[in-house]
Design a protein around this motif. Structure first.
Motif, short mmCIF file in Angstrom:
data_model
loop_
_atom_site.label_atom_id
_atom_site.label_comp_id
_atom_site.label_asym_id
_atom_site.label_seq_id
_atom_site.Cartn_x
_atom_site.Cartn_y
_atom_site.Cartn_z
N GLU A 227 0.81 -1.21 0.00
CA GLU A 227 0.00 0.00 0.00
C GLU A 227 0.85 1.27 0.00
O GLU A 227 2.02 1.26 0.33
CB GLU A 227 -0.99 0.02 1.18
CG GLU A 227 -0.36 0.04 2.55
CD GLU A 227 -0.33 -1.31 3.21
OE1 GLU A 227 -0.62 -1.39 4.42
OE2 GLU A 227 0.00 -2.29 2.53
N SER A 228 0.23 2.36 -0.42
CA SER A 228 0.86 3.69 -0.42
C SER A 228 2.11 3.72 -1.30
O SER A 228 3.19 4.16 -0.89
CB SER A 228 1.19 4.14 1.01
OG SER A 228 0.01 4.26 1.77
N ASN A 229 1.96 3.23 -2.54
CA ASN A 229 2.97 3.39 -3.57
C ASN A 229 2.30 4.06 -4.78
O ASN A 229 1.27 4.72 -4.62
CB ASN A 229 3.58 2.04 -3.94
CG ASN A 229 4.65 1.59 -2.94
OD1 ASN A 229 5.75 2.10 -2.92
ND2 ASN A 229 4.30 0.61 -2.10
N ALA A 251 -3.83 -0.85 -0.94
CA ALA A 251 -4.55 0.42 -0.82
C ALA A 251 -3.63 1.58 -1.15
O ALA A 251 -2.42 1.49 -1.09
CB ALA A 251 -5.09 0.56 0.60
N HIS A 252 -4.25 2.70 -1.53
CA HIS A 252 -3.52 3.94 -1.80
C HIS A 252 -2.45 3.75 -2.88
O HIS A 252 -1.28 4.06 -2.71
CB HIS A 252 -2.87 4.48 -0.51
CG HIS A 252 -3.85 4.91 0.52
ND1 HIS A 252 -4.49 6.14 0.49
CD2 HIS A 252 -4.33 4.27 1.62
CE1 HIS A 252 -5.30 6.24 1.52
NE2 HIS A 252 -5.23 5.12 2.22
N ASN A 253 -2.90 3.21 -4.03
CA ASN A 253 -2.06 3.14 -5.21
C ASN A 253 -2.80 3.82 -6.37
O ASN A 253 -3.71 4.63 -6.13
CB ASN A 253 -1.70 1.68 -5.53
CG ASN A 253 -0.48 1.20 -4.74
OD1 ASN A 253 0.66 1.53 -5.08
ND2 ASN A 253 -0.72 0.42 -3.70
N GLN A 254 -2.42 3.48 -7.60
CA GLN A 254 -3.04 4.09 -8.78
C GLN A 254 -3.67 3.03 -9.69
O GLN A 254 -3.74 3.20 -10.90
CB GLN A 254 -1.97 4.88 -9.56
CG GLN A 254 -1.25 5.96 -8.78
CD GLN A 254 -2.17 7.09 -8.37
OE1 GLN A 254 -3.04 7.51 -9.15
NE2 GLN A 254 -2.00 7.60 -7.16
N TYR A 277 -8.91 2.99 -1.98
CA TYR A 277 -8.20 4.20 -2.37
C TYR A 277 -7.35 3.99 -3.63
O TYR A 277 -6.16 4.27 -3.67
CB TYR A 277 -7.34 4.73 -1.22
CG TYR A 277 -8.16 5.17 -0.03
CD1 TYR A 277 -8.67 6.47 0.05
CD2 TYR A 277 -8.44 4.28 1.00
CE1 TYR A 277 -9.45 6.87 1.13
CE2 TYR A 277 -9.22 4.66 2.09
CZ TYR A 277 -9.72 5.96 2.15
OH TYR A 277 -10.50 6.35 3.23
N ASN A 278 -8.00 3.46 -4.67
CA ASN A 278 -7.40 3.35 -5.98
C ASN A 278 -8.31 4.03 -6.99
O ASN A 278 -9.09 4.91 -6.62
CB ASN A 278 -7.14 1.87 -6.33
CG ASN A 278 -5.85 1.34 -5.71
OD1 ASN A 278 -4.77 1.60 -6.20
ND2 ASN A 278 -5.98 0.59 -4.61
N LYS A 279 -8.26 3.60 -8.26
CA LYS A 279 -9.07 4.24 -9.30
C LYS A 279 -9.89 3.20 -10.06
O LYS A 279 -10.12 3.33 -11.26
CB LYS A 279 -8.16 5.01 -10.27
CG LYS A 279 -7.39 6.16 -9.61
CD LYS A 279 -6.50 6.88 -10.60
CE LYS A 279 -5.77 8.04 -9.93
NZ LYS A 279 -4.88 8.77 -10.90
#
Length: 351
Positions: A227-229, A251-254, A277-279
Motif C-alpha cells: 500500500e501507499s505506492n 490500498a492507496h495506489n493508482q 483508495y485506488n481508481k
C-alpha cells in the motif's frame, strides 16, 4: 495447583502469543519490561563485565540493556551477550570492530538511532554468525546494509531513506529470513533482489515510491503489503504463483481496471484483499474463498454480483464476511436482491 504446573502453563501461554503483523506492536516488547517480570533466577555470568552506561542484570546475564541512555557511540560488548538492546539512542556509527567481540549475539536492537549507511563498516556484521533478529528501523540509512549474517530470521529496516535494493547478493543465502520490513523508505526499484529469500513469509514494502510490483517475489509469501505506492498495474497471472498467500494490501495506489488482467485476484487461498483508495470502476472477480474485501474510496459505478459468485445455489456461495464499498458511486439500492444468496455469510456490507 502446584508451582510446577503454574510454570508449565505460563510457558505454554507465552509460546502461543502471536507475532505482530505489519505496523503492529513489537511481539518482543515484554522483554523490555522490568527485570523482575522477565525471567526467574539464573546463575549469573558476569564474564567481560558490564559497561557503566548499560544494565546487565544478574537474573538475565546474556542480555545487555543500553536502550534510552543517550549513547552516541557503541559500548563495549562482553562476549557472553546474546541479546543487545541499543534502541532509542543517538548512535551514529557501527565500525568494523564495534561488534568483533559480540560473536554470540542473537538479537541486535538498534532502532531509533542516527545511523547512516556510510558510517556502518562493510564488515561490521560479518562476525555475527548466529544473529537472528536485526532491528535498524528509524535511522538514516540510504542503502541496504552489506554483508548481513545469513542466519537472520527477522530484518527490519523500515523508516529509513533507502532508495534502491537492487543487488541479490545483499540477500543471497538468507535461507532463514521469514520477516522483512522495508516500509516507509524511498525505494523506487528492487530488481530481482528478493528472489533468493526462499523462506520469506511476510514482506512489507508499503509507503515507498514503487511504480510496479517487484519482480521475482518469493513464492512462499503469506503476507504481502504494497500500500501507499504508485503502482498502476499488475502482471498477468501475478498472484497465481503464490500458493500460500493469504493477505494482500494494495490500498492507496493508482490501480485502474485497465491495469488489472482478468481474474488477477480470483485465486484460492486469499483471506484478505485491500484495494481501497485506488481508481477502480468495477469490482474485480475474486475467489469464493475470500473473507474480507476492502474496496472503499474507488470509482465503482455498479455492483457486479458476478464478481463474487459465478454460480449461485445451496452449495455455491461466497465465503465473504466483510465487504466495504463506501466512498464509491453506488448506493445500497444498487445491490441486487440475489446478493443475499451469494453473500449469505457477509456480516458487514458498507456502501
Amino acid at each position: 495447583m502446584t508451582v510446577t504446573m503454574r510454570v508449565v502453563i505460563v510457558f505454554l501461554l507465552s509460546a502461543l502469543l502471536p507475532l505482530s503483523c505489519s505496523h503492529g506492536q513489537d511481539p518482543f516488547a515484554w522483554l523490555y519490561g522490568p527485570q523482575s517480570q522477565r525471567f526467574g533466577s539464573l546463575q549469573a555470568d558476569t564474564t567481560g563485565g558490564c559497561p557503566d552506561e548499560c544494565d546487565c542484570p544478574p537474573s538475565f546475564p546474556v542480555a545487555m540493556y543500553c536502550d534510552g541512555r543517550g549513547l552516541t557511540v557503541m559500548p563495549t560488548i562482553p562476549s557472553r551477550v546474546k541479546y543487545l538492546y541499543l534502541q532509542n539512542n543517538a548512535i551514529t556509527a557501527v565500525s568494523d570492530s564495534a561488534l568483533v567481540n559480540a560473536t554470540n549475539l542473537e538479537w541486535l536492537m538498534m532502532h531509533h538511532n542516527q545511523l547512516t549507511s556510510d558510517a556502518i563498516g562493510k564488515k561490521a556484521f560479518m562476525q555475527l554468525q548466529g544473529l537472528e533478529r536485526l532491528y535498524l528501523q528509524h535511522n538514516n540509512l540510504t542503502t541496504f546494509p552489506s554483508n548481513l549474517p545469513r542466519t537472520l530470521r527477522d530484518l527490519r529496516i523500515n523508516h529509513n531513506k533507502i532508495k534502491k535494493v537492487m543487488y541479490s547478493a545483499d540477500l543471497e543465502g538468507m535461507d532463514n529470513l521469514t520477516i522483512l520490513y522495508l516500509h516507509d523508505n524511498a525505494v523506487t526499484d528492487m530488481g530481482t533482489s528478493l528472489k533468493a529469500l526462499k523462506s520469506l513469509t511476510l514482506l512489507d514494502i508499503s509507503s515507498n515510491k514503487l511504480t510496479k510490483v517487484p519482480e521475482a517475489l518469493p513464492e512462499n509469501l503469506h503476507q504481502l503489503y504494497l500500500e501507499s505506492n504508485s503502482i498502476d498495474s499488475l502482471p498477468e497471472g501475478f498472484f497465481s504463483r503464490f500458493t500460500q498467500l493469504q493477505y494482500v494490501r494494495m490500498a492507496h495506489n493508482q490501480l485502474t481496471d485497465k491495469g488489472i488482467p482478468a481474474n488477477t485476484f480470483n485465486v484460492t487461498g486469499l483471506v484478505e484483499l485491500d484495494l481501497s483508495y485506488n481508481k477502480l470502476e468495477r469490482i474485480p472477480p475474486v475467489s469464493t474463498t475470500l473473507q474480507h474485501l476492502y474496496m472503499q474510496a474507488n470509482q465503482i459505478k455498479e455492483f457486479t454480483l458476478g464478481s463474487f459468485c459465478s454460480v449461485m445455489d445451496v452449495t455455491n456461495f461466497s465465503k465473504l464476511r466483510t465487504l466495504r464499498l463506501d466512498g464509491n458511486e453506488i448506493t445500497r439500492q444498487d445491490i441486487p436482491t440475489e446478493s443475499t444468496l451469494c453473500l449469505r455469510l457477509a456480516s458487514s456490507i458498507e456502501v
